[in-house]
Write a protein that holds these residues in place. Structure first.
Motif, PDB file in Angstrom:
ATOM      1  N   LYS A  10     -56.734  49.305 -17.349  1.00 10.14           N
ATOM      2  CA  LYS A  10     -57.521  49.644 -16.161  1.00 10.14           C
ATOM      3  C   LYS A  10     -56.578  50.049 -15.045  1.00 10.14           C
ATOM      4  CE  LYS A  10     -57.625  44.896 -14.398  1.00 10.14           C
ATOM      5  NZ  LYS A  10     -58.466  43.785 -13.954  1.00 10.14           N
ATOM      6  N   LEU A  11     -57.031  50.905 -14.173  1.00 12.00           N
ATOM      7  CA  LEU A  11     -56.265  51.228 -12.976  1.00 12.00           C
ATOM      8  C   LEU A  11     -57.103  51.067 -11.712  1.00 12.00           C
ATOM      9  CD1 LEU A  11     -54.143  54.325 -14.106  1.00 12.00           C
ATOM     10  CD2 LEU A  11     -53.293  52.049 -13.526  1.00 12.00           C
ATOM     11  N   CYS A  12     -58.393  51.405 -11.775  1.00 10.18           N
ATOM     12  CA  CYS A  12     -59.177  51.332 -10.534  1.00 10.18           C
ATOM     13  C   CYS A  12     -59.860  49.988 -10.352  1.00 10.18           C
ATOM     14  CB  CYS A  12     -60.188  52.475 -10.457  1.00 10.18           C
ATOM     15  SG  CYS A  12     -61.554  52.413 -11.636  1.00 10.18           S
ATOM     16  N   ASP A  13     -60.031  49.223 -11.411  1.00 13.15           N
ATOM     17  CA  ASP A  13     -60.738  47.952 -11.305  1.00 13.15           C
ATOM     18  C   ASP A  13     -59.782  46.846 -10.872  1.00 13.15           C
ATOM     19  OD1 ASP A  13     -63.147  46.439 -11.648  1.00 13.15           O
ATOM     20  OD2 ASP A  13     -62.196  45.485 -13.357  1.00 13.15           O
ATOM     21  N   GLY A  67     -65.354  52.372 -11.190  1.00 15.97           N
ATOM     22  CA  GLY A  67     -65.661  53.087 -12.434  1.00 15.97           C
ATOM     23  C   GLY A  67     -65.159  54.509 -12.456  1.00 15.97           C
ATOM     24  N   CYS A  73     -61.476  55.639 -12.995  1.00 21.09           N
ATOM     25  CA  CYS A  73     -60.270  56.075 -13.714  1.00 21.09           C
ATOM     26  C   CYS A  73     -60.541  56.294 -15.206  1.00 21.09           C
ATOM     27  CB  CYS A  73     -59.130  55.086 -13.521  1.00 21.09           C
ATOM     28  SG  CYS A  73     -59.266  53.564 -14.490  1.00 21.09           S
ATOM     29  N   ARG A  74     -61.495  55.563 -15.731  1.00 21.59           N
ATOM     30  CA  ARG A  74     -61.926  55.681 -17.138  1.00 21.59           C
ATOM     31  C   ARG A  74     -60.878  55.190 -18.141  1.00 21.59           C
ATOM     32  NH1 ARG A  74     -66.803  55.557 -15.144  1.00 21.59           N
ATOM     33  NH2 ARG A  74     -68.291  56.440 -16.633  1.00 21.59           N
ATOM     34  N   ALA A  83     -67.639  52.812 -19.614  1.00 21.49           N
ATOM     35  CA  ALA A  83     -66.572  52.200 -18.797  1.00 21.49           C
ATOM     36  C   ALA A  83     -66.787  50.688 -18.838  1.00 21.49           C
ATOM     37  CB  ALA A  83     -66.634  52.720 -17.369  1.00 21.49           C
ATOM     38  N   CYS A 126     -65.530  48.361 -17.174  1.00 20.03           N
ATOM     39  CA  CYS A 126     -65.522  47.636 -15.894  1.00 20.03           C
ATOM     40  C   CYS A 126     -66.879  47.672 -15.206  1.00 20.03           C
ATOM     41  CB  CYS A 126     -64.440  48.180 -14.965  1.00 20.03           C
ATOM     42  SG  CYS A 126     -64.740  49.852 -14.390  1.00 20.03           S
TER      43      CYS A 126
END
Ligand code: FES
Length: 235
Positions: free
Chosen positions: A36-39, A47, A49-50, A62, A64
């Motif tokens: 993960k990168l955005c969560d 939701g 960066c995927r 996704a 997250c």
């Protein structure tokens, strides 16, 4: 939604969880790492960066944002999904200016660490876009280099929900979308070095820079120099 206990599997591992949990939450509690990168724990998921894409009963979702379901069969560590994550990670390198050897975030950067985890040894699959956005170094304690922004929205959510300042937001659309501040420059905002949004945990790359502390921990001794990203969440 009413909270219900459910049983499901991730890569064949039988788990129990609640319908109020996302697949990401349930995986983390079970010691299964989903990239993960955005969560970020404690923030509403964006939701975007995927990287956390899994297959839920065969359908890509996704993890997250997707709640767990009774009887769900979740696939995480498949060759196909690892390749999707590699491509998404490569695209971030191609879209921005991520010059790791001269970046202060090297060794603490989650994007760089994700590339290492996914064993990306070169990023030559797509053309480099080489953006030339302006660097905002107007603030006495903080600088903003949006050429390194990966649009994870973490600073925006932390500034809104934790600091209650709303310093950061998005401007532009599509490929031109980027993070910006709510004034002509950083010095004209009420951003402070003590804000959670400026904290080292918030920006996963080297977009938000804390002045005066550069290289206080030498390269080679930083978080992801010592361990692979996600290894602290794995059984
Ligand atoms: Fe789920 Fe970014 S971590 S979309």
């Amino acid at each position: 939604m009413t909270d219900k206990r459910v049983r499901f599997t991730i890569d064949g591992v039988e788990l129990e969880g609640s319908t109020e949990e996302t697949i990401m939450d349930a995986a983390e509690q079970a010691g299964i790492y989903i990239p993960k990168l955005c969560d970020v724990e404690g923030l509403d998921p964006q939701g975007s960066c995927r990287l956390c894409t899994v297959r839920l009963n065969g359908r890509p979702v996704a993890s997250c944002t997707q709640p767990v379901e009774e009887g769900a069969v979740v696939e995480n560590e498949t060759t196909e999904l690892l390749n999707v994550r590699r491509d998404l990670t490569r695209m971030l390198f191609h879209e921005g200016n991520h010059l790791c050897p001269i970046c202060e975030a090297s060794g603490n950067c989650e994007l760089q660490a994700m590339a290492y985890r996914l064993e990306i040894t070169q990023a030559t699959k797509y053309p480099y876009l080489q953006p030339a956005r302006s660097l905002d170094a107007s603030h006495p304690d903080i600088a903003l280099d949006t050429d390194r922004c990966i649009r994870c929205g973490r600073c925006i959510r932390v500034s809104n929900d934790v600091d209650h300042k709303g310093v950061f937001g998005y401007v532009g659309r599509g490929i031109n979308k980027r993070v910006a501040v709510n004034a002509d420059n950083l010095a004209l905002t009420d951003a402070s070095i003590d804000d959670a949004a400026i904290g080292v945990e918030t920006c996963p790359v080297g977009c938000i820079i804390r002045k005066g502390v550069g290289f206080s921990v030498p390269i080679g001794h930083r978080e992801f120099d010592e361990s692979i990203i996600g290894s602290d969440r794995e059984n």
